[in-house]
Design an enzyme around this catalytic site. Sequence first.
Site, PDB file in Angstrom:
ATOM      1  N   ASP A  75       0.850  -1.206   0.000  1.00 27.79           N
ATOM      2  CA  ASP A  75       0.000   0.000   0.000  1.00 27.79           C
ATOM      3  C   ASP A  75       0.885   1.256   0.000  1.00 27.79           C
ATOM      4  O   ASP A  75       2.090   1.164  -0.169  1.00 27.79           O
ATOM      5  CB  ASP A  75      -0.903  -0.021   1.238  1.00 27.79           C
ATOM      6  CG  ASP A  75      -0.071   0.025   2.522  1.00 27.79           C
ATOM      7  OD1 ASP A  75       1.153  -0.254   2.455  1.00 27.79           O
ATOM      8  OD2 ASP A  75      -0.623   0.347   3.586  1.00 27.79           O
ATOM      9  N   HIS A 374       1.024  -9.096  -3.513  1.00 34.19           N
ATOM     10  CA  HIS A 374       0.058  -8.025  -3.247  1.00 34.19           C
ATOM     11  C   HIS A 374       0.851  -6.722  -3.119  1.00 34.19           C
ATOM     12  O   HIS A 374       1.321  -6.365  -2.032  1.00 34.19           O
ATOM     13  CB  HIS A 374      -0.706  -8.355  -1.958  1.00 34.19           C
ATOM     14  CG  HIS A 374      -1.733  -7.335  -1.586  1.00 34.19           C
ATOM     15  ND1 HIS A 374      -3.077  -7.511  -1.795  1.00 34.19           N
ATOM     16  CD2 HIS A 374      -1.614  -6.115  -1.020  1.00 34.19           C
ATOM     17  CE1 HIS A 374      -3.737  -6.455  -1.371  1.00 34.19           C
ATOM     18  NE2 HIS A 374      -2.873  -5.585  -0.882  1.00 34.19           N
ATOM     19  N   ASP A 418      -0.327 -18.247  -4.922  1.00 33.19           N
ATOM     20  CA  ASP A 418       0.289 -17.016  -5.408  1.00 33.19           C
ATOM     21  C   ASP A 418      -0.758 -16.112  -6.072  1.00 33.19           C
ATOM     22  O   ASP A 418      -0.811 -16.021  -7.294  1.00 33.19           O
ATOM     23  CB  ASP A 418       1.418 -17.408  -6.383  1.00 33.19           C
ATOM     24  CG  ASP A 418       2.277 -16.234  -6.800  1.00 33.19           C
ATOM     25  OD1 ASP A 418       2.156 -15.157  -6.186  1.00 33.19           O
ATOM     26  OD2 ASP A 418       3.078 -16.397  -7.744  1.00 33.19           O
ATOM     27  N   GLU A 427       1.574 -10.505   0.452  1.00 33.73           N
ATOM     28  CA  GLU A 427       2.037  -9.118   0.539  1.00 33.73           C
ATOM     29  C   GLU A 427       3.498  -9.097   1.000  1.00 33.73           C
ATOM     30  O   GLU A 427       4.021 -10.098   1.497  1.00 33.73           O
ATOM     31  CB  GLU A 427       1.154  -8.303   1.510  1.00 33.73           C
ATOM     32  CG  GLU A 427       1.313  -6.795   1.299  1.00 33.73           C
ATOM     33  CD  GLU A 427       0.262  -5.954   2.039  1.00 33.73           C
ATOM     34  OE1 GLU A 427      -0.564  -6.527   2.764  1.00 33.73           O
ATOM     35  OE2 GLU A 427       0.295  -4.715   1.865  1.00 33.73           O
TER      36      GLU A 427
END
Length: 448
Positions: A75, A374, A418, A427
Amino acid sequence: MQPFSLALLVSFITIAVAGSYNYKQVLQQSLLFYEAQRSGKLPADQRVTWRKDSALNDKGDNGEDLTGGYFDAGDFVKFGFPMAYTTTVLSWGLLDHQSGYQSASSVEECLKAIKWATDYFIKCHVSEYEYYGQVGSGNVDHNYWGRPEDMAEARPAYKITTSKPGSDLAAETAAAFAAASLVFKSSNPTYAKTLLTHAEQMYDFGYKYRGLFSDSITDSKCCYTSTHYEDELVWGAAWLYRATNDKKYLGYVDELWDSFKNMYGFDWDQKFGGAVVLLAKLTGDTKYKSAITNYCNYVYNQGTRTSKGLIFIYDWGPLRYAINIAYVCLQAADLGINAASYRAEAKKQVDYALGDAGRSYVIGFGNNPPTHAHHRAASCPDKPAVCNWNTYSGTQPNAHVLYGGLVGGPNKSDEFVDVRSDWRHTEVGCDYNACFQSILAHFIELGY
Ligand SMILES: *[C@@H]1O[C@H](CO)[C@@H](O)[C@H](O)[C@H]1NC(C)=O
């Protein structure tokens, strides 16, 4: 099976277990991972060129420049608490295993990785008792999927103050400043002195104004709810003692010892393992040596493991917990505590992540590494292609290889799927790579 082929098979297994992973290469890649996490204006020597300048408007309440630092994980929030822990541990690794970094020709890159964080922390420390501990809202940020340079959402900045304290955040940041001041002591003494001043002030802030940062910066509770602050006050004191030799910091450790002595763990939230092994090293006191011995023995002998031998603490980013323990227990091994077994365990845990369990968990490294981490920035193809939630949910691999990123890892059954949507396992995180990178430097130093 014929005895002959069995012997061959056995020798093959022995070779595979002796595991010749190229630790230097992984360490170099891990430094690329930190480059890929950079927020703000990127420097001319940026090697990860698919990343662009981003979050150039990050500001404090009075317009203070808060650009820079690291995006936390997949993020774009800048969470100061795990970022400080990451910086402390990277500094620790460079300080104690400099020859490992030298062998991998990576000293300069590691100094840059540390300074990228400490330059930002200095900006966040706007006055003695005011520190910005987060930029970007977890809840708002996590609704966006796209490139960092295209981000349009508001990025509020959150601070701790005397009336909204955060002893854990302040003391961990003090630890990061103190450890980094030791790192820069010979190469950049002026900068080291500045860092030490911030370290002392941040420690004083955390010590005097008690509270959990996540009760003051409540937006962080999406992702980083802190459980105690006594452990950071001990850990911060240990680093301040190492940086200053001032015995008053050992006095703080004594004062906090009873509330701290059973807080087993070592990660972004829990500092027990790191603090006691560092104190054991700095003081030689048997109290700290017993504490680290009991902790390592407990985890290694009684801790939960997967059937392939991974220490399994928690299903969200399991590899990082196993490697964190391996790192602090390897420090204990250097003090002569159960050296052979702690070293063997450390290698086993790290080699699990590098391929021993049947695949690599490090992006861009080894056999069958993850390709769908991620990670928003890596998932997005270069412009003018569109990047949005369809990119996220598509089955295509990430557009860019996020070299060196350690993903969360397998579940308790040693299984791993995955896919970008399984963020607990696919992540990456700045904190995941911290002990990982440091332990690689240690392995290189040990000649593994
Ligand atoms: C691990 O993941 C696999 C594949 O998704 C799943 O079948 C299995 O039930 C999971 N095991 C645990 C303990 O979560």
